[in-house]
Design a protein around this motif. Sequence first.
Motif, short mmCIF file in Angstrom:
data_model
loop_
_atom_site.label_atom_id
_atom_site.label_comp_id
_atom_site.label_asym_id
_atom_site.label_seq_id
_atom_site.Cartn_x
_atom_site.Cartn_y
_atom_site.Cartn_z
N VAL A 171 38.40 23.64 43.66
CA VAL A 171 38.37 24.85 42.83
C VAL A 171 37.07 25.61 43.06
O VAL A 171 35.99 25.03 42.99
CB VAL A 171 38.51 24.49 41.35
N ILE A 172 37.18 26.90 43.34
CA ILE A 172 35.99 27.73 43.48
C ILE A 172 35.87 28.73 42.33
O ILE A 172 34.80 29.33 42.15
CB ILE A 172 35.95 28.48 44.83
N ALA A 173 36.93 28.92 41.55
CA ALA A 173 36.87 29.80 40.39
C ALA A 173 37.97 29.39 39.41
O ALA A 173 39.14 29.28 39.80
CB ALA A 173 37.04 31.26 40.79
N LYS A 174 37.60 29.19 38.16
CA LYS A 174 38.56 28.76 37.15
C LYS A 174 39.14 29.96 36.40
O LYS A 174 38.54 31.02 36.32
CB LYS A 174 37.88 27.81 36.15
N GLY A 175 40.32 29.74 35.85
CA GLY A 175 40.95 30.76 35.04
C GLY A 175 41.34 32.00 35.81
O GLY A 175 41.25 33.11 35.28
N ILE A 176 41.80 31.84 37.04
CA ILE A 176 42.21 32.98 37.86
C ILE A 176 43.72 33.19 37.70
O ILE A 176 44.51 32.29 37.95
CB ILE A 176 41.86 32.74 39.34
N ASP A 207 48.71 36.67 25.48
CA ASP A 207 47.94 37.84 25.07
C ASP A 207 46.45 37.68 25.33
O ASP A 207 45.61 38.25 24.60
CB ASP A 207 48.16 38.14 23.58
N VAL A 208 46.09 36.91 26.34
CA VAL A 208 44.68 36.76 26.71
C VAL A 208 44.29 37.92 27.63
O VAL A 208 44.94 38.14 28.65
CB VAL A 208 44.43 35.42 27.42
N PRO A 209 43.26 38.69 27.29
CA PRO A 209 42.86 39.81 28.15
C PRO A 209 42.36 39.32 29.50
O PRO A 209 41.85 38.21 29.64
CB PRO A 209 41.75 40.50 27.35
N THR A 210 42.51 40.16 30.51
CA THR A 210 42.09 39.81 31.86
C THR A 210 41.15 40.87 32.41
O THR A 210 41.08 41.99 31.92
CB THR A 210 43.30 39.68 32.81
N VAL A 211 40.42 40.48 33.45
CA VAL A 211 39.52 41.37 34.18
C VAL A 211 39.90 41.33 35.65
O VAL A 211 40.14 40.25 36.20
CB VAL A 211 38.04 40.95 33.99
N LYS A 212 39.97 42.49 36.28
CA LYS A 212 40.35 42.56 37.68
C LYS A 212 39.26 43.28 38.49
O LYS A 212 38.71 44.28 38.04
CB LYS A 212 41.68 43.31 37.84
N ILE A 213 38.95 42.75 39.66
CA ILE A 213 38.05 43.42 40.59
C ILE A 213 38.74 43.50 41.95
O ILE A 213 39.63 42.71 42.26
CB ILE A 213 36.69 42.71 40.72
N ALA A 214 38.32 44.45 42.75
CA ALA A 214 38.93 44.65 44.07
C ALA A 214 37.87 45.14 45.05
O ALA A 214 36.89 45.77 44.66
CB ALA A 214 40.08 45.65 43.99
N PRO A 231 44.68 42.01 60.96
CA PRO A 231 44.56 43.33 60.33
C PRO A 231 43.12 43.81 60.42
O PRO A 231 42.18 43.04 60.24
CB PRO A 231 44.96 43.06 58.88
N HIS A 232 42.94 45.09 60.71
CA HIS A 232 41.58 45.63 60.83
C HIS A 232 40.88 45.66 59.48
O HIS A 232 39.65 45.53 59.42
CB HIS A 232 41.65 47.04 61.43
N MET A 233 41.64 45.86 58.42
CA MET A 233 41.07 45.87 57.08
C MET A 233 41.98 45.10 56.13
O MET A 233 43.19 45.04 56.35
CB MET A 233 40.89 47.30 56.57
N VAL A 234 41.37 44.54 55.10
CA VAL A 234 42.13 43.80 54.09
C VAL A 234 41.59 44.18 52.72
O VAL A 234 40.37 44.23 52.50
CB VAL A 234 42.00 42.27 54.29
N ARG A 235 42.50 44.47 51.81
CA ARG A 235 42.13 44.75 50.42
C ARG A 235 42.35 43.49 49.58
O ARG A 235 43.43 42.88 49.64
CB ARG A 235 42.96 45.90 49.86
N ILE A 236 41.34 43.10 48.82
CA ILE A 236 41.40 41.89 48.00
C ILE A 236 41.38 42.29 46.54
O ILE A 236 40.54 43.10 46.12
CB ILE A 236 40.22 40.95 48.27
N GLU A 237 42.28 41.73 45.77
CA GLU A 237 42.32 41.94 44.32
C GLU A 237 42.37 40.58 43.63
O GLU A 237 43.24 39.77 43.93
CB GLU A 237 43.55 42.77 43.92
N ILE A 238 41.43 40.35 42.73
CA ILE A 238 41.39 39.09 41.98
C ILE A 238 41.40 39.41 40.49
O ILE A 238 40.62 40.24 40.02
CB ILE A 238 40.13 38.26 42.32
N GLU A 239 42.29 38.77 39.76
CA GLU A 239 42.40 38.97 38.31
C GLU A 239 42.16 37.64 37.61
O GLU A 239 42.73 36.61 37.99
CB GLU A 239 43.78 39.50 37.95
N ALA A 240 41.28 37.66 36.61
CA ALA A 240 40.90 36.44 35.91
C ALA A 240 41.06 36.60 34.41
O ALA A 240 40.95 37.71 33.86
CB ALA A 240 39.46 36.06 36.23
N TYR A 241 41.31 35.49 33.73
CA TYR A 241 41.38 35.48 32.27
C TYR A 241 39.97 35.51 31.69
O TYR A 241 39.06 34.84 32.20
CB TYR A 241 42.12 34.24 31.77
#
Length: 228
Positions: free
Chosen positions: A142-147, A197-204, A177-187
């Motif tokens: 595990v490198i990140a919990k609650g993903i 109903d737990v809010p989440t945070v997303k970064i890209a 692929p020349h480019m890759v878009r990454i999206e990670i959403e966590a609780y």
Amino acid sequence: MTLLEVILSLAILASLMMAVSLLLRNATEMKTGIAQVANVNHRLQLAMSKISTDLEHAFMVQKADLDRHTKSIFFIQKDGNSDRLSLVAFTHRPTVKNSKESDLTYIHYKVARGDDGQLPHLWRGEAVRVPESFREPPPAQVIAKGIKSLRVLPWDGERWMQEQWNSSRRGFRNTLPHMVRIEIEAYENLDEPELVDVPTVKIATIVFNHLATNFAQVKSITAPIKWY
């Protein structure tokens, strides 16, 4: 002092105490909320940094070198609301001298529940060298919990693809692929086992791989790149 004055004084004192208690409770809740947001952002940034580094150093064997023993893969697999990513990259750093390890490694990312069977986590597996077969992913930790989800969207020359990318299949064979878009959403809150109903945070972010410039894009560019 009369009895009425004593009663009024006690009422005023009780009102002040209630106001102070309310302020303290609001301050505590605000501190807790800020700490939760800071914690989730820290988890996301660490995960994003690791994935970005691996994608920036992704490697693909040239067509003229396919007779070599070294193999490579770039595979984005759709897995429900999340994606699985398998790739070969120049990111492994041996920790033991003369351990017969290589800087070229096989990496696998996935979002799956942990041993508790409740919270989903982001897992990363890394091999000490490129294996003969990519059928079995390397041992993961595990490198990140609650993903909640990991989304990997490759750029095909015209758009960010929602479909999978498989460098061993027709149409994408031996390509990166020349480019890759990454999206990670966590609780935000990891103390809610039911995740209702737990809010989440997303970064890209968008990662560019300079090694991919040795390959033609799957599609020629016919429209400007859409940056988010």
